[in-house]
Design an enzyme around this catalytic site. Sequence first.
Site, PDB file in Angstrom:
ATOM      1  N   ILE A  57       0.832  -1.198   0.000  1.00 13.24           N
ATOM      2  CA  ILE A  57       0.000   0.000   0.000  1.00 13.24           C
ATOM      3  C   ILE A  57       0.874   1.259   0.000  1.00 13.24           C
ATOM      4  O   ILE A  57       0.501   2.297  -0.545  1.00 13.24           O
ATOM      5  CB  ILE A  57      -0.999  -0.032   1.180  1.00 13.24           C
ATOM      6  CG1 ILE A  57      -2.193   0.882   0.877  1.00 13.24           C
ATOM      7  CG2 ILE A  57      -0.365   0.290   2.488  1.00 13.24           C
ATOM      8  CD1 ILE A  57      -3.422   0.552   1.672  1.00 13.24           C
ATOM      9  N   CYS A  58       2.083   1.136   0.564  1.00 10.94           N
ATOM     10  CA  CYS A  58       2.963   2.315   0.597  1.00 10.94           C
ATOM     11  C   CYS A  58       3.480   2.636  -0.806  1.00 10.94           C
ATOM     12  O   CYS A  58       3.673   3.802  -1.150  1.00 10.94           O
ATOM     13  CB  CYS A  58       4.123   2.086   1.556  1.00 10.94           C
ATOM     14  SG  CYS A  58       4.064   0.526   2.408  1.00 10.94           S
ATOM     15  N   THR A  59       3.738   1.608  -1.604  1.00  6.92           N
ATOM     16  CA  THR A  59       4.171   1.834  -2.984  1.00  6.92           C
ATOM     17  C   THR A  59       3.065   2.543  -3.754  1.00  6.92           C
ATOM     18  O   THR A  59       3.298   3.500  -4.494  1.00  6.92           O
ATOM     19  CB  THR A  59       4.480   0.483  -3.671  1.00  6.92           C
ATOM     20  OG1 THR A  59       5.428  -0.217  -2.891  1.00  6.92           O
ATOM     21  CG2 THR A  59       5.020   0.690  -5.074  1.00  6.92           C
ATOM     22  N   CYS A 104      -0.254   0.516   6.570  1.00 10.62           N
ATOM     23  CA  CYS A 104       0.736  -0.152   5.723  1.00 10.62           C
ATOM     24  C   CYS A 104       1.454  -1.208   6.535  1.00 10.62           C
ATOM     25  O   CYS A 104       2.399  -0.919   7.263  1.00 10.62           O
ATOM     26  CB  CYS A 104       1.742   0.842   5.151  1.00 10.62           C
ATOM     27  SG  CYS A 104       2.775   0.055   3.906  1.00 10.62           S
TER      28      CYS A 104
END
Lengths: 432, 178
Positions: A214-216, B105
Amino acid sequence: MATTTISNGAAIAQDWPGRYYHVDQVLDRPGPRTDESFLAGEGVKDFLRNKCKILVIGAGGLGCEILANLALSGFKDIHVIDMDTIDISNLNRQFLFRPKDVGKPKATVAAAFIMSRVPGVKVTPYYGKIQDKDDDYYLQFNLVICGLDSVEARRWINATLVNLVDPENPESLKPLIDGGTEGFKGQARVILPTISSCYECSLDMLNKPTAFPICTIANTPRLPEHCIEWASVLEWPRVHGDKKLDTDDPEHIGWLYKIASARAQEFKIEGVTWSLTQGVVKNIIPAIASTNAIIAASCCNEAFKIATSSAAYLNNYFMLIGTDGVYSFTFEHEKRADCPVCGGEAVDMTISKELTVDKFIETLIERQDIQIKKPSLSSGSKHIYFQAPQQLEEATRPNLEKTVSELVDDGGEITVTASSLPFSLSLRIHYS
Amino acid sequence: MIKIWSMKKNEDAAAKKRPKTSAAQIRVQKDLTELDLPSTMKTTFSDPADLLNFSLTISPDEGMYKGGAFVFSFVINNNYPHEPPKVKCMQRIYHPNVDLEGNVCLNILREDWKPVLNLNSVMVGLQYLFLEPNADDPLNKEAAEELRKNRDQFLYNVKASMRGGSIKGVQYDRVSLQ
């Protein structure tokens, strides 16, 4: 294309000369690999054509092929379930559908088409979910063939058919033939519920769906897919709040496409298109008509062999890999002893009607053949006693004082979980 | 039809009728009743009969987020454990790995989820985020930037946000226990 109108569900009983000439070659005499119980001739033909009732789950890419194959090989009482309606993108491979059918239920259109083209076959459609139907519905069939595209639906039908098996009733064991395709790859398998490895036994063989960190997605997108995931996973909920994303709604896809394109431009990424957007959010893998044809043929071949016992059936997993040339491999997938659906032990227990849950748990702990420490108990969706977490322990603690018979009917089941058990233990309770 | 039943008779009583509970339900029962949580984590069920929807409160007793109580919602569907539980932070918090909408995350919640993992691993993973916030995988870029550049300022911001203060124009929820 000539289409005959057929009055609702009523099949035209007619066989033309030579209709079964080729099929009869294998039904009129035994072959080197026929089962001992095979009765060549009229008996087996009568079963196949007048008695055998088969259920097809899914009327999509595989389902269309399966329905046609079954109808042409002599199955005459076919039922089909599908919850979808026809989309224009289906028409390249789901050959029972025409442009005028777009928007109509797949099951209904497929059934009408088969009946108009193959006289004497009765196809009964159901437009809805497999979960709508109860055990009695599934009990009426001799065989079930699946051409599904979701893991969830497969797990459901697999668990349902395994649960259906009643030790007192041989008829309750329904062979399940499961076909699946993904691009150039496919598989066909024969599942004999409680006897051979079931779908749940092989769940660990599945590829997990592609997921990007999700960070990408949020910070360093590099692929068009990252931009689309950003639009659907982060932007949609942020902008639309609790409104659910409907991946079948062109307006929703259009919104995602617009947002993803803007993001792609910002990061100088090329390749965001409408169809990729739809493909990523619906997790679509391109469907290949020839893969469907091969897998459907294999499934129907197995159905025919199982229904007629005219030849040895698949034991039990056939896989096709068409990505580099054509490679296939057949092997016996083994049952998993700790399979949550078909594995594990099931124990009959006879207890006194007066026994409290508290004492019952003590009995379980003392039993040598079970050997559990802190068991948690439930029956169906009812929680009997949970060791943890604290809140559930407190909520179920009053049950300890009650008798087991207050909570579970005679012949009812209790599911026991405990850290020492690989999965769970099922107890069938009888009262003395 | 082939005579499958005769094959069945050769088997022992291994295959008796199974309960009508879904595999996901049984698995959640197993996961929940075998949770081994430190005193800093507590589950809350708004409906104790519903095992598939609950919340988790993490109250770190060390690290930069000590003194706060952070609430996460868990939503588990019937495809569990093939699919991971859906986890969101219920408060707006200042954390490099949690965005302002509550998305988290954590690799095991998405790309690294495996069915052999369980609810305990997810909860322990969440707590770890509060002990070791990770500036390399940011969801809240400003927070990550601050953590990387000026740890003292970051710590100051964390404390201010936990009291319900605002940082760079963003108002955060009060999560302090005091």
